[in-house]
Motif scaffolding. Structure first.
Motif, short mmCIF file in Angstrom:
data_model
loop_
_atom_site.label_atom_id
_atom_site.label_comp_id
_atom_site.label_asym_id
_atom_site.label_seq_id
_atom_site.Cartn_x
_atom_site.Cartn_y
_atom_site.Cartn_z
N PRO A 20 -71.90 0.24 -1.85
CA PRO A 20 -70.62 0.67 -2.29
C PRO A 20 -69.82 0.68 -3.49
N LEU A 22 -65.93 0.05 -4.62
CA LEU A 22 -64.30 -0.53 -3.80
C LEU A 22 -63.68 0.48 -4.78
N SER A 32 -61.83 8.45 -4.67
CA SER A 32 -62.95 8.11 -3.66
C SER A 32 -63.93 9.40 -3.36
N ARG A 42 -72.24 5.16 -1.96
CA ARG A 42 -71.34 5.20 -0.40
C ARG A 42 -69.69 4.76 -1.62
N VAL A 44 -65.88 2.61 -0.53
CA VAL A 44 -64.95 2.12 0.82
C VAL A 44 -63.39 2.30 0.20
N ALA A 66 -65.47 5.86 3.35
CA ALA A 66 -65.08 4.80 4.22
C ALA A 66 -63.71 4.63 3.40
N VAL A 68 -60.26 2.13 4.59
CA VAL A 68 -59.68 0.51 5.57
C VAL A 68 -58.60 1.04 5.61
N LEU A 77 -64.27 -6.74 3.02
CA LEU A 77 -65.41 -6.64 2.98
C LEU A 77 -66.28 -8.02 2.88
N CYS A 82 -70.25 -5.08 -3.43
CA CYS A 82 -70.02 -4.51 -3.25
C CYS A 82 -70.90 -3.86 -5.20
#
Ligand SMILES: C[S@@+](CC[C@H](N)C(=O)[O-])C[C@H]1O[C@@H](n2cnc3c(N)ncnc32)[C@H](O)[C@@H]1O
Length: 227
Positions: A20, A22, A32, A42, A44, A66, A68, A77, A82
């Motif tokens: 992903p 970040l 994002s 993807r 995060v 995602a 978080v 993580l 990443c």
């Protein structure tokens, strides 16, 4: 979200695989969502503020994002997990820029770049907002400089690869500008601290500008690339 950033990121984001991207200090997740969509990536999204995360959740982000809880100095993580890190108008919020650089060195795979979208002291010449609100410019002049940022990232093992200006050319909609500025007054770190009369004077200046039909020039922010 500005297309000019899509072009700039396309040049520096490593080609797709499953690791992903970040998004540090993702806020409501607008970048994002854009990065996930533009690059089929993807993402995060790490964000310390519960209120911001609630707003982000209400926006139905792409399923590949995602969200978080975490901070730039403590990313939840695994090491080398990443492919790149994105920090948009975040570095002046960090409690500890050096600790963040060390943490990003840990979570990024070898060669994974850090991509910083920000304005830097001494490089605020293309931010029309600051022409209307000189006090906001004074606040932004206290943000980390390019040199301070470079030192913090160099201490963590990063090398400065690029510094370039990205122009956000999409015109500002004059019909919503004053309302947007009133909303920003409550959250934007360069506007929150202004005295009421200073903010009112800037707003009156914006209204005069708009009433005269004068276009607001594009904003130019910097992209700083470390790897
Ligand atoms: C100006 S907003 C930018 C949000 C988003 N990146 C964007 O460009 O729309 C700054 C964000 O940084 C977050 N922030 C504050 N301290 C942080 C930290 N130590 N680590 C990561 N993010 C932080 C704030 O909660 C806020 O969401």
């Amino acid at each position: 979200v500005y297309d000019e950033w899509r072009a700039a990121l396309a040049e520096v984001l490593p080609a797709g695989d499953d690791e992903p991207v970040l998004d540090v200090g993702a806020g409501t997740g607008i970048w994002s969502a854009a990065i996930a969509t533009w690059f089929a990536a993807r993402v995060v999204a790490v964000e310390p503020s519960a209120a911001m995360r609630t707003q982000a959740r209400s926006k139905e982000l792409p399923a590949t994002v995602a969200l978080v809880a975490g901070a730039g100095e403590a990313v939840p993580l695994r090491t080398a997990s990443c492919r790149a890190a994105w920090l948009s108008t975040v570095i002046h919020h960090l409690a500890d820029l050096r600790a963040c650089a060390v943490e990003l060195r840990r979570v990024l795979r070898t060669g994974g770049p850090v991509l910083i979208r920000s304005s830097f002291p001494g490089r605020q010449d293309e931010i029309p907002l600051f022409d209307f609100f000189p006090g906001a410019r004074r606040v932004a002049e206290t943000f980390p400089t390019v040199e301070q940022t470079e030192r913090a990232f160099a201490a963590a093992g990063f090398t400065l690869e690029d510094l370039r200006r990205v122009h956000e050319a999409r015109g500002v909609d004059p019909s919503t500008l004053v309302d947007r500025l009133r909303a920003m007054r409550r959250s934007d770190s360069t506007l929150v601290g202004l005295a009421d009369d200073e903010f009112a004077a800037g707003l009156a200046e914006v209204e005069r500008f708009v009433a005269e039909g004068r276009p607001i020039p594009p904003t130019g922010l910097d992209l700083l690339v470390f790897d």
